[in-house]
Design a protein around this motif. Structure first.
Motif, mmCIF file in Angstrom:
data_model
loop_
_atom_site.group_PDB
_atom_site.id
_atom_site.type_symbol
_atom_site.label_atom_id
_atom_site.label_comp_id
_atom_site.label_asym_id
_atom_site.label_seq_id
_atom_site.Cartn_x
_atom_site.Cartn_y
_atom_site.Cartn_z
ATOM 1 N N THR A 168 0.846 -1.189 0.000
ATOM 2 C CA THR A 168 0.000 0.000 0.000
ATOM 3 C C THR A 168 0.879 1.236 0.000
ATOM 4 O OG1 THR A 168 -1.778 -1.117 1.202
ATOM 5 C CG2 THR A 168 -1.773 1.283 1.245
ATOM 6 N N GLU A 169 0.586 2.142 -0.921
ATOM 7 C CA GLU A 169 1.308 3.408 -1.025
ATOM 8 C C GLU A 169 0.385 4.511 -0.498
ATOM 9 O OE1 GLU A 169 4.614 5.854 -2.386
ATOM 10 O OE2 GLU A 169 4.350 3.698 -2.072
ATOM 11 N N PRO A 170 0.761 5.203 0.583
ATOM 12 C CA PRO A 170 -0.136 6.230 1.125
ATOM 13 C C PRO A 170 -0.195 7.472 0.242
ATOM 14 C CG PRO A 170 1.947 6.209 2.312
ATOM 15 C CD PRO A 170 1.995 5.045 1.374
ATOM 16 N N TRP A 171 -1.349 8.104 0.258
ATOM 17 C CA TRP A 171 -1.561 9.388 -0.424
ATOM 18 C C TRP A 171 -2.412 10.236 0.526
ATOM 19 C CZ3 TRP A 171 -4.195 10.025 -5.896
ATOM 20 C CH2 TRP A 171 -4.004 11.349 -6.347
ATOM 21 N N PRO A 172 -1.772 10.905 1.474
ATOM 22 C CA PRO A 172 -2.524 11.568 2.546
ATOM 23 C C PRO A 172 -3.327 12.793 2.102
ATOM 24 C CG PRO A 172 -0.184 12.046 2.737
ATOM 25 C CD PRO A 172 -0.312 11.022 1.652
ATOM 26 N N ASP A 173 -3.018 13.387 0.953
ATOM 27 C CA ASP A 173 -3.720 14.602 0.522
ATOM 28 C C ASP A 173 -4.243 14.470 -0.909
ATOM 29 O OD1 ASP A 173 -1.230 14.458 -0.537
ATOM 30 O OD2 ASP A 173 -0.766 16.600 -0.353
ATOM 31 N N PRO A 174 -5.114 13.498 -1.163
ATOM 32 C CA PRO A 174 -5.660 13.355 -2.517
ATOM 33 C C PRO A 174 -6.598 14.527 -2.820
ATOM 34 C CG PRO A 174 -6.840 11.938 -1.014
ATOM 35 C CD PRO A 174 -5.710 12.530 -0.222
ATOM 36 N N PRO A 175 -6.897 14.765 -4.087
ATOM 37 C CA PRO A 175 -7.812 15.865 -4.428
ATOM 38 C C PRO A 175 -9.209 15.608 -3.885
ATOM 39 C CG PRO A 175 -7.360 14.500 -6.337
ATOM 40 C CD PRO A 175 -6.416 14.041 -5.277
ATOM 41 N N ALA A 176 -9.901 16.701 -3.507
ATOM 42 C CA ALA A 176 -11.259 16.559 -2.987
ATOM 43 C C ALA A 176 -12.273 16.341 -4.094
ATOM 44 C CB ALA A 176 -11.628 17.799 -2.170
ATOM 45 N N LEU A 177 -12.004 16.922 -5.254
ATOM 46 C CA LEU A 177 -12.953 16.806 -6.368
ATOM 47 C C LEU A 177 -12.165 16.778 -7.672
ATOM 48 C CD1 LEU A 177 -15.943 16.763 -7.207
ATOM 49 C CD2 LEU A 177 -15.839 19.261 -7.384
ATOM 50 N N PHE A 232 -12.543 11.375 -7.394
ATOM 51 C CA PHE A 232 -12.664 11.844 -6.025
ATOM 52 C C PHE A 232 -13.797 12.862 -5.956
ATOM 53 C CE2 PHE A 232 -8.329 10.372 -6.336
ATOM 54 C CZ PHE A 232 -8.123 9.721 -5.129
ATOM 55 N N ALA A 233 -14.700 12.727 -4.981
ATOM 56 C CA ALA A 233 -15.815 13.665 -4.810
ATOM 57 C C ALA A 233 -16.243 13.635 -3.352
ATOM 58 C CB ALA A 233 -16.979 13.293 -5.718
ATOM 59 N N SER A 234 -15.594 14.443 -2.524
ATOM 60 C CA SER A 234 -15.954 14.493 -1.110
ATOM 61 C C SER A 234 -17.221 15.309 -0.912
ATOM 62 C CB SER A 234 -14.812 15.098 -0.301
ATOM 63 O OG SER A 234 -14.626 16.459 -0.657
ATOM 64 N N GLY A 235 -17.917 15.124 0.216
ATOM 65 C CA GLY A 235 -19.152 15.839 0.504
ATOM 66 C C GLY A 235 -18.988 17.347 0.505
ATOM 67 N N PRO A 236 -18.014 17.902 1.268
ATOM 68 C CA PRO A 236 -17.831 19.355 1.269
ATOM 69 C C PRO A 236 -17.501 19.909 -0.112
ATOM 70 C CG PRO A 236 -16.733 18.371 3.146
ATOM 71 C CD PRO A 236 -17.185 17.247 2.287
ATOM 72 N N ALA A 237 -16.689 19.173 -0.866
ATOM 73 C CA ALA A 237 -16.334 19.664 -2.195
ATOM 74 C C ALA A 237 -17.546 19.682 -3.110
ATOM 75 C CB ALA A 237 -15.237 18.798 -2.794
ATOM 76 N N LEU A 238 -18.388 18.647 -3.011
ATOM 77 C CA LEU A 238 -19.598 18.623 -3.824
ATOM 78 C C LEU A 238 -20.544 19.754 -3.437
ATOM 79 C CD1 LEU A 238 -20.500 14.823 -4.086
ATOM 80 C CD2 LEU A 238 -19.870 16.371 -5.942
ATOM 81 N N ALA A 239 -20.666 19.986 -2.132
ATOM 82 C CA ALA A 239 -21.545 21.067 -1.689
ATOM 83 C C ALA A 239 -21.051 22.414 -2.193
ATOM 84 C CB ALA A 239 -21.640 21.066 -0.166
ATOM 85 N N GLY A 240 -19.721 22.616 -2.114
ATOM 86 C CA GLY A 240 -19.160 23.872 -2.600
ATOM 87 C C GLY A 240 -19.346 24.041 -4.086
ATOM 88 N N ALA A 241 -19.136 22.954 -4.831
ATOM 89 C CA ALA A 241 -19.292 23.031 -6.278
ATOM 90 C C ALA A 241 -20.743 23.286 -6.645
ATOM 91 C CB ALA A 241 -18.796 21.732 -6.918
ATOM 92 N N THR A 242 -21.676 22.643 -5.919
ATOM 93 C CA THR A 242 -23.097 22.861 -6.192
ATOM 94 C C THR A 242 -23.484 24.315 -5.918
ATOM 95 O OG1 THR A 242 -23.578 20.574 -5.609
ATOM 96 C CG2 THR A 242 -25.429 22.109 -5.604
ATOM 97 N N GLY A 243 -22.949 24.870 -4.802
ATOM 98 C CA GLY A 243 -23.229 26.263 -4.489
ATOM 99 C C GLY A 243 -22.731 27.209 -5.560
ATOM 100 N N LEU A 244 -21.526 26.941 -6.062
ATOM 101 C CA LEU A 244 -20.981 27.792 -7.128
ATOM 102 C C LEU A 244 -21.835 27.716 -8.382
ATOM 103 C CD1 LEU A 244 -17.154 27.125 -6.738
ATOM 104 C CD2 LEU A 244 -18.383 29.252 -6.234
#
Length: 283
Positions: A209-218, A243-255
């Protein structure tokens, strides 16, 4: 040295102690307890400096260890191997006084042993001391370095990259790994090749397993893993992930909603100005 069939090991068992050479009856041999007494010895037969065996993987190779007891009492010797699969017909041998015993032993070269030079030792222990006899093994056959990367997967919840390295060749490999990921707007991960803390024997697999601690949110990304090892052609494997996190989706929807609302307001203002201009022209 010669490769022998496994039945040769059985034959060796029946001739565990052979070629016994007794000292002349008139010789005065010192006892082990007397000052300056000559110590017992263990060495390859025929006076060689070390035991040398050569053969292909999957074979059984045979040699002989000479044990010499110059003392006046029988000597019990325990035998063993180190760094190689050494087999004796018996692990304990009693050598009569003033006698040399030639003890056959065999080394089994497993089918997955890579070609090349290998080292080991034959150990003999008696009377409170141990003697090591160097064992040098040369495994014949073509040397092929081949490495593959398989089963690459991306855990979009954590960003972890899972993959499997497989040694497809005949030599031991020390892999390096480089990681690169491209998103919609460009590079989102770029790790140059670095050594991994493992070695792979021929045919061996290792899932890591190769860690990726900061993947893109969207983002939608393509991950590429490249594995290298000395003498092997670089191996590459890819995996796609979104990648599609909840906060990122909410922000994108708001925009998007804000942009849509702004456009509607602009259109309303445009229509109002047009209507006012038309009304003025009609008066």
């Amino acid at each position: 040295m010669r490769a022998v069939a496994r039945t040769g090991l059985v034959a060796a068992a029946t001739a565990l102690v052979g070629a016994v050479a007794a000292a002349p009856s008139g010789a005065q041999a010192p006892t082990a307890a007397s000052p300056g007494a000559q110590a017992w010895t263990a060495a390859p037969a025929a006076g060689r400096p070390y035991a040398y065996l050569e053969g292909p993987a999957g074979s059984v190779l045979q040699d002989t260890l000479s044990l010499t007891n110059p003392g006046a009492r029988p000597l019990t010797v325990r035998l063993g191997g180190e760094g190689a699969p050494v087999s004796f017909a018996a692990r304990t041998v009693t050598v009569p006084a003033r006698t040399r015993a030639d003890v056959p032993f065999a080394v089994t070269v497993t089918a997955d042993t890579p070609p090349g030079e290998h080292r080991g030792a034959v150990r003999a222990t008696a009377a409170g001391r141990e003697v090591r006899v160097d064992l040098r093994l040369r495994v014949s056959g073509p040397r092929l370095a081949a490495l593959t990367v398989e089963d690459v997967r991306v855990d979009t919840a954590t960003g972890a990259l899972r993959y499997t390295l497989v040694n497809r060749g005949t030599t031991v490999l020390a892999p390096h790994l480089a990681v690169h990921a491209e998103g919609v707007l460009g590079t989102v991960l770029d790790r140059p090749g670095r050594p991994l803390p493992l070695t792979l024997r021929p045919g061996e697999r290792a899932t890591r397993t190769e860690p990726w601690p900061d993947p893109p949110a969207l983002d939608s990304v393509t991950v590429r893993l490249t594995a290298t090892a000395d003498g092997a052609t670089p191996a590459t494997a890819r995996a796609e992930a979104s990648f599609a996190s909840g906060p990122a989706l909410a922000g994108a929807t708001g925009l998007l909603l804000a942009a849509a609302g702004g456009g509607y307001a602009v259109r309303r203002r445009g229509r109002s100005r047009t209507q006012r201009a038309s009304a003025g022209a009609n008066t």
